[in-house]
Design an enzyme around this catalytic site. Sequence first.
Site, short mmCIF file in Angstrom:
data_model
loop_
_atom_site.label_atom_id
_atom_site.label_comp_id
_atom_site.label_asym_id
_atom_site.label_seq_id
_atom_site.Cartn_x
_atom_site.Cartn_y
_atom_site.Cartn_z
N HIS A 153 -1.06 0.39 2.59
CA HIS A 153 -0.11 0.05 3.64
C HIS A 153 1.19 -0.55 3.09
O HIS A 153 1.75 -0.08 2.12
CB HIS A 153 -0.77 -0.87 4.68
CG HIS A 153 -1.95 -0.27 5.37
ND1 HIS A 153 -2.04 1.07 5.67
CD2 HIS A 153 -3.11 -0.82 5.80
CE1 HIS A 153 -3.19 1.31 6.27
NE2 HIS A 153 -3.85 0.19 6.36
N SER A 192 -11.38 5.39 7.71
CA SER A 192 -10.96 6.05 6.49
C SER A 192 -11.52 7.47 6.44
O SER A 192 -12.68 7.71 6.83
CB SER A 192 -11.48 5.29 5.27
OG SER A 192 -10.93 4.00 5.20
N THR A 224 -10.62 5.45 1.84
CA THR A 224 -10.07 6.51 1.01
C THR A 224 -9.48 5.93 -0.26
O THR A 224 -9.58 6.52 -1.34
CB THR A 224 -9.00 7.28 1.78
OG1 THR A 224 -9.56 7.79 3.00
CG2 THR A 224 -8.45 8.44 0.96
N ALA A 225 -8.86 4.76 -0.14
CA ALA A 225 -8.29 4.11 -1.32
C ALA A 225 -9.35 3.90 -2.40
O ALA A 225 -9.12 4.22 -3.58
CB ALA A 225 -7.66 2.77 -0.92
N LYS A 284 -10.15 4.59 14.55
CA LYS A 284 -9.43 4.92 13.32
C LYS A 284 -10.31 4.46 12.16
O LYS A 284 -10.67 3.29 12.06
CB LYS A 284 -8.10 4.17 13.29
CG LYS A 284 -7.35 4.21 11.96
CD LYS A 284 -6.64 5.52 11.75
CE LYS A 284 -5.74 5.49 10.52
NZ LYS A 284 -4.53 4.65 10.71
#
Length: 288
Positions: free
Chosen positions: A163, A55, A119-120, A53
């Site tokens: 999150h 980004s 991505t943030a 997992k």
Amino acid sequence: MNIAFSPCPNDTFVFHAWVHGLIPDAPELTVTYADIDITNHLAARREGPEVLKISYAALPWVLSDYALLPCGGALGRGCGPLVLTAGDAASGNQSSSPAAEDPARLSGRTVAVPSERSTAYLLFRLWAAQQVPGGVGKIVVMPFHQIMPAVRDGQVDAGLVIHEARFTYPTYGLRLMTDLGQWWEQDTGLPIPLGAIIARRHLDPGALAGWTRSSVEYAWAHPQASREYVMRHAQEMDAAVAQSHIDLYVNEFTANLGEDGFAAVASLLGRASEKGLVPEFDLALLRS
């Protein structure tokens, strides 16, 4: 088979069935639980497990070696990263104010982010280029669970959070400057691509996607089955917050990216590539 994902409730909820041998014919998994910054760099150094997992923002660095699976990840609406600042401790006021919401306050300031390839952070850079005159000052990378305390304690001027922080930031006395997901959705009309599931290209991506989707569907069909596993890895999160986290990040796009999902990823990474924020790459690799 080796896999790495975060201990966050959405990931443990999604992969519970596969990890516990509940998916017929799926290979046994050896799990590494790791912060997204760690998995992003593992994939980029080509030292990562077979499945990770990461980004979506990190995809341009790894698509030559890893294929994007069209399921299992985090993408949706109303679930974007937040930019937070400290509340007014003297007055006890934790609500937003015109001054708190003014992006110009970040000009030349120090901002904590969860990963330079998240991505943030990519959304933050696209937003700041439009909204922060002269740009921000220093960027500090921290594990996401350390960011809100750092903002509260004055170690940094603002924090970019992800999150469950969407639900808990008021308890730290923090206030919202901007919701980057809301900004993105208003600007593009598309959902927000956050976390992707990738697999080494020499494997069978169709089979891996099938096992991942089966694990998602099992989780939805048996929502109580994963509760103990989710809470064991939830990092001091209470059950209500964990469930809110799952409800927000595990959605239709987790089962299948679909055309809107692929369009969102292509839009984000295409814009970033045009601005030189990520390496140039062939967008066709997103589907192959």
